[in-house]
Design a protein around this motif. Structure first.
Motif, PDB file in Angstrom:
ATOM      1  N   VAL A 110       0.883  -1.161   0.000  1.00  0.00           N
ATOM      2  CA  VAL A 110       0.000   0.000   0.000  1.00  0.00           C
ATOM      3  C   VAL A 110       0.923   1.214   0.000  1.00  0.00           C
ATOM      4  N   ALA A 111       0.811   2.040  -1.020  1.00  0.00           N
ATOM      5  CA  ALA A 111       1.706   3.188  -1.180  1.00  0.00           C
ATOM      6  C   ALA A 111       1.138   4.470  -0.580  1.00  0.00           C
ATOM      7  N   ALA A 112      -0.187   4.531  -0.414  1.00  0.00           N
ATOM      8  CA  ALA A 112      -0.839   5.694   0.196  1.00  0.00           C
ATOM      9  C   ALA A 112      -2.199   5.244   0.718  1.00  0.00           C
ATOM     10  N   ARG A 113      -2.643   5.916   1.766  1.00  0.00           N
ATOM     11  CA  ARG A 113      -3.921   5.568   2.380  1.00  0.00           C
ATOM     12  C   ARG A 113      -4.866   6.770   2.376  1.00  0.00           C
ATOM     13  N   CYS A 114      -6.163   6.460   2.365  1.00  0.00           N
ATOM     14  CA  CYS A 114      -7.204   7.477   2.502  1.00  0.00           C
ATOM     15  C   CYS A 114      -7.176   8.009   3.928  1.00  0.00           C
ATOM     16  N   PRO A 115      -7.832   9.136   4.177  1.00  0.00           N
ATOM     17  CA  PRO A 115      -7.900   9.666   5.539  1.00  0.00           C
ATOM     18  C   PRO A 115      -8.503   8.666   6.522  1.00  0.00           C
ATOM     19  N   SER A 116      -9.351   7.798   6.038  1.00  0.00           N
ATOM     20  CA  SER A 116      -9.989   6.804   6.896  1.00  0.00           C
ATOM     21  C   SER A 116      -9.098   5.589   7.144  1.00  0.00           C
ATOM     22  N   GLY A 117      -7.917   5.565   6.532  1.00  0.00           N
ATOM     23  CA  GLY A 117      -6.967   4.481   6.743  1.00  0.00           C
ATOM     24  C   GLY A 117      -7.009   3.376   5.707  1.00  0.00           C
ATOM     25  N   HIS A 118      -7.966   3.428   4.806  1.00  0.00           N
ATOM     26  CA  HIS A 118      -8.051   2.419   3.756  1.00  0.00           C
ATOM     27  C   HIS A 118      -6.980   2.648   2.698  1.00  0.00           C
TER      28      HIS A 118
ATOM     29  N   ALA B  18      -5.462   3.718  -0.629  1.00  0.00           N
ATOM     30  CA  ALA B  18      -5.866   4.633  -1.700  1.00  0.00           C
ATOM     31  C   ALA B  18      -5.050   4.356  -2.957  1.00  0.00           C
ATOM     32  N   VAL B  19      -3.794   3.935  -2.758  1.00  0.00           N
ATOM     33  CA  VAL B  19      -2.879   3.650  -3.860  1.00  0.00           C
ATOM     34  C   VAL B  19      -2.096   2.397  -3.495  1.00  0.00           C
ATOM     35  N   VAL B  20      -1.983   1.483  -4.454  1.00  0.00           N
ATOM     36  CA  VAL B  20      -1.115   0.330  -4.251  1.00  0.00           C
ATOM     37  C   VAL B  20       0.065   0.412  -5.214  1.00  0.00           C
ATOM     38  N   ARG B  21       1.182  -0.119  -4.753  1.00  0.00           N
ATOM     39  CA  ARG B  21       2.363  -0.274  -5.614  1.00  0.00           C
ATOM     40  C   ARG B  21       2.294  -1.688  -6.165  1.00  0.00           C
ATOM     41  N   THR B  22       2.419  -1.803  -7.471  1.00  0.00           N
ATOM     42  CA  THR B  22       2.306  -3.107  -8.112  1.00  0.00           C
ATOM     43  C   THR B  22       3.646  -3.570  -8.652  1.00  0.00           C
ATOM     44  N   SER B  23       3.728  -4.847  -8.913  1.00  0.00           N
ATOM     45  CA  SER B  23       4.924  -5.421  -9.519  1.00  0.00           C
ATOM     46  C   SER B  23       4.990  -5.022 -10.991  1.00  0.00           C
TER      47      SER B  23
ATOM     48  N   TYR C 165       2.055   2.535  -9.786  1.00  0.00           N
ATOM     49  CA  TYR C 165       1.122   3.000  -8.764  1.00  0.00           C
ATOM     50  C   TYR C 165      -0.288   2.974  -9.326  1.00  0.00           C
ATOM     51  N   TYR C 166      -1.185   2.334  -8.587  1.00  0.00           N
ATOM     52  CA  TYR C 166      -2.544   2.123  -9.057  1.00  0.00           C
ATOM     53  C   TYR C 166      -3.510   2.711  -8.035  1.00  0.00           C
ATOM     54  N   LEU C 167      -4.346   3.633  -8.486  1.00  0.00           N
ATOM     55  CA  LEU C 167      -5.319   4.302  -7.618  1.00  0.00           C
ATOM     56  C   LEU C 167      -6.484   3.352  -7.351  1.00  0.00           C
ATOM     57  N   THR C 168      -6.738   3.052  -6.075  1.00  0.00           N
ATOM     58  CA  THR C 168      -7.785   2.087  -5.724  1.00  0.00           C
ATOM     59  C   THR C 168      -8.984   2.716  -5.018  1.00  0.00           C
ATOM     60  N   CYS C 169      -8.819   3.872  -4.404  1.00  0.00           N
ATOM     61  CA  CYS C 169      -9.904   4.502  -3.645  1.00  0.00           C
ATOM     62  C   CYS C 169     -11.070   4.821  -4.580  1.00  0.00           C
ATOM     63  N   SER C 170     -12.204   4.194  -4.337  1.00  0.00           N
ATOM     64  CA  SER C 170     -13.379   4.373  -5.201  1.00  0.00           C
ATOM     65  C   SER C 170     -13.820   5.832  -5.266  1.00  0.00           C
ATOM     66  N   ARG C 171     -13.840   6.462  -4.136  1.00  0.00           N
ATOM     67  CA  ARG C 171     -14.290   7.855  -4.066  1.00  0.00           C
ATOM     68  C   ARG C 171     -13.346   8.776  -4.842  1.00  0.00           C
ATOM     69  N   LEU C 172     -12.056   8.617  -4.625  1.00  0.00           N
ATOM     70  CA  LEU C 172     -11.080   9.441  -5.339  1.00  0.00           C
ATOM     71  C   LEU C 172     -11.093   9.132  -6.829  1.00  0.00           C
TER      72      LEU C 172
END
Length: 163
Positions: free
Chosen positions: A25-33, A35-40, A53-60
């Motif tokens: 996990v490369a970055a987290r949302c304010p809620s701790g979930h 937000a961004v994962v680092r992939t191979s 880097y892949y953006l995963t946060c649905s809201r963002l």
């Protein structure tokens, strides 16, 4: 940067599918979930995957899609042709992204993601890069986050998966 089983479950919920190639996990949302994962650089089957880097946060993701729909990527790309300092900073973002990816596993290509370094093709990639690398690395990711500041980051971004 680590990834737990709970993180992977949340990312799967965010994406609506099992995540592939997640290293951290490369970055987290304010809620701790996540937000961004680092992939191979390569998926498990060996397929090249240049999106580090892949953006995963649905809201963002939704907010970034609105910026794309409003034509922001074209405006950003147009500015590259007229603003030499911006183009230089964007090239640095490309080189930084490439160096980080190649430090994990070189793909033998200078293709990164999001259209770098000549155009802006996917704003989601740039926002993910900015969140993972921090401010000052990717100028277009930073600009997009500034435009989204009134909506994100705030509040609960995703429901937690119950174990």
């Amino acid at each position: 940067m680590t990834v737990s089983d709970e993180d992977l479950a949340i990312v799967a919920e965010q994406l609506g599918r099992a995540p592939r190639g997640v290293r951290a996990v490369a970055a987290r949302c304010p809620s701790g979930h996540p937000a961004v994962v680092r992939t191979s650089p390569r998926l498990e089957d060996g397929t090249p995957f240049p999106t580090l880097y892949y953006l995963t946060c649905s809201r963002l993701n939704s907010y970034v899609s609105r910026l794309e729909g409003a034509g922001l990527m074209k405006e950003m790309t147009d500015r590259l042709a007229t603003d030499e300092q911006l183009a230089e900073r964007y090239r640095f973002a490309h080189e930084s992204y490439l160096a980080e990816r190649d430090a994990i596993e070189p793909l033998g290509t200078t293709v990164t993601a999001g259209g770098m370094p000549d155009r802006v093709k996917c704003l989601h990639v740039h926002v993910a890069h900015s969140l993972a690398a921090g401010p000052g690395v990717n100028p277009f990711g930073d600009e997009a986050l500034e435009q989204l500041a009134q909506w994100w980051p705030s509040g609960e971004c995703a429901s937690k998966v119950k174990n």
